[in-house]
Design an enzyme around this catalytic site. Structure first.
Site, mmCIF file in Angstrom:
data_model
loop_
_atom_site.group_PDB
_atom_site.id
_atom_site.type_symbol
_atom_site.label_atom_id
_atom_site.label_comp_id
_atom_site.label_asym_id
_atom_site.label_seq_id
_atom_site.Cartn_x
_atom_site.Cartn_y
_atom_site.Cartn_z
ATOM 1 N N ASP A 149 -2.157 1.079 22.686
ATOM 2 C CA ASP A 149 -1.022 1.990 22.681
ATOM 3 C C ASP A 149 -0.241 2.041 23.986
ATOM 4 O O ASP A 149 0.978 2.133 23.977
ATOM 5 C CB ASP A 149 -1.532 3.425 22.402
ATOM 6 C CG ASP A 149 -0.645 4.169 21.439
ATOM 7 O OD1 ASP A 149 0.237 3.530 20.861
ATOM 8 O OD2 ASP A 149 -0.848 5.373 21.283
ATOM 9 N N CYS A 211 11.650 -2.513 -2.692
ATOM 10 C CA CYS A 211 11.139 -1.139 -2.579
ATOM 11 C C CYS A 211 11.845 -0.384 -1.441
ATOM 12 O O CYS A 211 12.143 -0.961 -0.395
ATOM 13 C CB CYS A 211 9.635 -1.198 -2.306
ATOM 14 S SG CYS A 211 8.890 0.399 -1.981
ATOM 15 N N CYS A 218 11.229 10.058 3.212
ATOM 16 C CA CYS A 218 11.227 10.673 4.554
ATOM 17 C C CYS A 218 12.061 11.956 4.532
ATOM 18 O O CYS A 218 13.260 11.914 4.271
ATOM 19 C CB CYS A 218 11.791 9.690 5.578
ATOM 20 S SG CYS A 218 11.955 10.483 7.203
#
Ligand code: B12
Ligand code: SF4
Ligand code: SF4
Length: 370
Positions: A149, A211, A218
Site C-alpha cells: 500500500d 457490464c 455507486c
C-alpha cells in the site's frame, strides 16, 4: 542465469501463503499516464501523499524510474481476504437500520498491512537465498524492496501487467477465478525477471464487457468513467481519508457506511462466487460486521484504543469514526436515535456536534427541540 527464477519465486509466494503471484517489467505503461491529469484535476482530494514529487517536480508515483531507478521488475502478490459473511448489498445486512457497515477489508483481526508484509518478508528472504545461490548477490546491495500500500507506485497497474487480473470499471483488480477481494503486496527488484512474462495471457484480458453494474450502483456517482474514480466523491475516501467536515451534499449518499465501502465490488458479477479465504487473521473481530451505530457514535477514547488496536480502522481516528456513525444514524430513518443525537448536538467534539445537528434534521427533527 535467471531462467527458472520466476517459476521458483511464484512457488515461494504460494508457500508464503499468497493466492497469486506474477511479475511485471518496469515500464511506462499507458495507464500510468492517466495519473498526472488525475492529480492535476484534484481527484485525489486531500490525500497529499499522492502528490509527492521528486526534485525535478515530477510526480513520484507516475514512474518507478523516479523513486527506484535500480528496479527492473515488480513482483506482485495477491491474497484473498473474503470471509463467509454477507455483502453490504444483501438483504441480511439491510434488515436492521440501526446498524452500519464497515468494509470487508477492515473487519480483520490483524491489519492487512502487517499480515501481507509478514508474508512478503518471508518471500523476500527466500528470494534472497535463491539469488545468493546464483552467485549474483552482492552483500550490502539493495536488490529487493517490499511494500504493502505505502510504496510510491500505482500497484494495480503493475498487478495488471503481472497477470494478477484486469482493472475493472470500478478500478479494482479482478481475477477471473478469485474475484476482487484481494490485497496486493509488492516487491521491487533490480533483477530482470519479466522478460518473457508479457505473454498472450498477460496482461489478463478485460472481462467487464458491457457490464456497468458498479457504475450504476455507486451511491455517490464516484466512478466518473470506466476505470476512473473521483476519490473526493467515494465513500471510502470520505469515511477513511477525509478529515473534518463531510460536504453536506454527499452525506445522504453515504448511507450507513461508517468505514470504507464495498458496493462497487459487492455488485460485481465476478464476486458472486468469490471463494472464501483460509487466512485466519482476516476473520472479523467481534461486533464489526454490521456494527451498532450508537455504539460507535458514543465511543470513548479508551474503548476506541482497545477495540481497534492493530486495526486499519484507527486511520479514521475516533473523531472521524464518530462523525461517520452520526451521519449513518441520520441516514438510518430510525427515530430511536433521536435522544442520542440530541445529546450529541452538545458533544465536546464540535465536528461530531455539527454532524449530529445534520443527522437530526435528516431524521426530520430540528435540533432546537423542546
Ligand atoms: C489512494 C488509494 C485509495 C483511494 C483512491 C482509490 C482510487 N481508485 O484511486 C480510496 C481511499 C478512495 C481507496 C479506496 C479503496 N481502496 Co485503495 N488504495 C489507494 C492506494 C494507496 C493508491 C491508489 C492510486 O494510486 N490511485 C490513483 C488512481 C489514478 O489510480 P487507480 O484508481 O488505481 O487507477 C488506475 C487505473 O484504473 C487506470 N485508469 C484509470 N482511468 C483510466 C482511464 C483509461 C482510459 C485508462 C487507459 C486507464 C485508466 O490508470 C490509473 C493509474 O493511473 C492503493 C495502493 C497503491 N499504492 O497502489 C490502494 C488500493 C488500490 N486500495 C485497495 C482497496 C482494497 C480499496 C477499497 C476496496 C477499500 C474499501 N473497501 O473501502 C476501496 C475501493 C474503492 C475503489 N473502487 O477503488 C487495494 C485494491 C485491491 C484490488 N483488488 O484492486 C489497494 C491496491 C491496496 C492494496 N495494497 O491492497 N483507495
Ligand atoms: S467504494 Fe463505494 S463510493 Fe467508492 S466507488 Fe465504490 S461504490 Fe462508489
Ligand atoms: S461490476 Fe461489471 S463493470 Fe464493474 S467491475 Fe464488475 S464486471 Fe466490471
Amino acid at each position: 542465469m535467471f531462467s527458472d527464477l520466476p517459476t521458483r519465486i511464484k512457488q515461494c509466494a504460494r508457500d508464503a501463503g499468497f493466492d497469486l503471484c506474477g511479475i511485471a517489467p518496469v515500464r511506462d505503461f499507458a495507464e500510468l499516464n492517466v495519473f498526472p491529469a488525475w492529480i492535476a484535476d484534484s481527484k485525489h482530494g486531500e490525500m497529499k501523499y499522492m502528490e509527492a514529487r521528486d526534485e525535478t517536480g515530477e510526480l513520484k508515483r507516475a514512474s518507478l524510474d523516479r523513486v527506484a531507478p535500480w528496479a527492473r521488475s515488480v513482483i506482485i502478490c495477491a491474497i484473498n481476504y473474503n470471509t463467509a459473511h454477507p455483502y453490504s448489498t444483501q438483504p441480511q445486512k439491510n434488515e436492521d437500520a440501526s446498524r452500519g457497515w464497515i468494509s470487508r477489508y477492515a473487519w480483520s483481526h490483524e491489519d492487512y498491512h502487517e499480515a501481507v508484509l509478514r508474508r512478503l518478508k518471508q518471500l523476500e528472504d527466500k528470494l534472497r537465498g535463491l539469488i545468493e545461490a546464483t552467485g549474483y548477490w552482492v552483500p550490502g546491495t539493495r536488490y529487493l524492496r517490499s511494500y504493502v500500500d505505502t510504496g510510491p507506485l500505482i500497484e494495480r497497474v503493475y498487478a495488471k501487467y503481472a497477470g494478477i487480473g484486469w482493472i475493472g470499471k470500478n478500478t479494482c483488480i479482478i481475477n477471473q477465478q478469485l474475484g476482487s477481494w484481494l490485497f496486493l503486496g509488492v516487491i521491487l527488484t533490480s533483477l530482470d525477471l519479466a522478460e518473457d512474462e508479457l505473454t498472450a495471457d498477460v496482461p489478463a484480458p478485460d472481462r467487464c464487457g458491457t457490464c456497468t453494474r458498479c457504475i450504476t450502483a455507486c451511491p455517490t456517482q464516484a466512478i466518473i468513467a470506466p476505470g476512473e474514480l473521483d476519490a473526493r466523491l467515494c465513500i471510502s475516501y470520505l469515511t477513511i481519508e477525509k478529515r473534518g467536515e463531510i460536504p453536506g451534499q454527499l452525506r445522504s449518499g453515504m448511507g450507513r457506511h461508517v468505514f470504507g465501502c464495498d458496493i462497487c465490488q459487492d455488485v460485481c458479477p465476478w464476486n458472486r462466487k468469490a471463494p472464501v479465504t483460509s487466512v485466519v487473521e482476516f476473520e472479523p473481530r467481534e461486533g464489526l460486521v454490521n456494527p451498532a451505530l450508537d455504539w460507535l457514535a458514543e465511543m470513548q477514547p479508551e474503548e476506541f484504543r482497545a477495540v481497534f488496536r492493530g486495526s486499519p480502522i484507527r486511520r479514521a481516528k475516533l473523531s472521524g469514526l464518530r462523525r461517520n456513525a452520526v451521519i449513518a444514524m441520520g441516514n438510518s430513518g430510525d427515530k430511536k436515535f433521536l435522544p442520542t443525537l440530541k445529546e450529541l448536538c452538545e458533544d465536546s467534539d464540535s465536528m461530531v456536534a455539527e454532524h449530529a445537528r445534520w443527522a437530526l434534521a435528516a431524521l426530520g427533527q430540528n435540533s432546537a427541540f423542546p
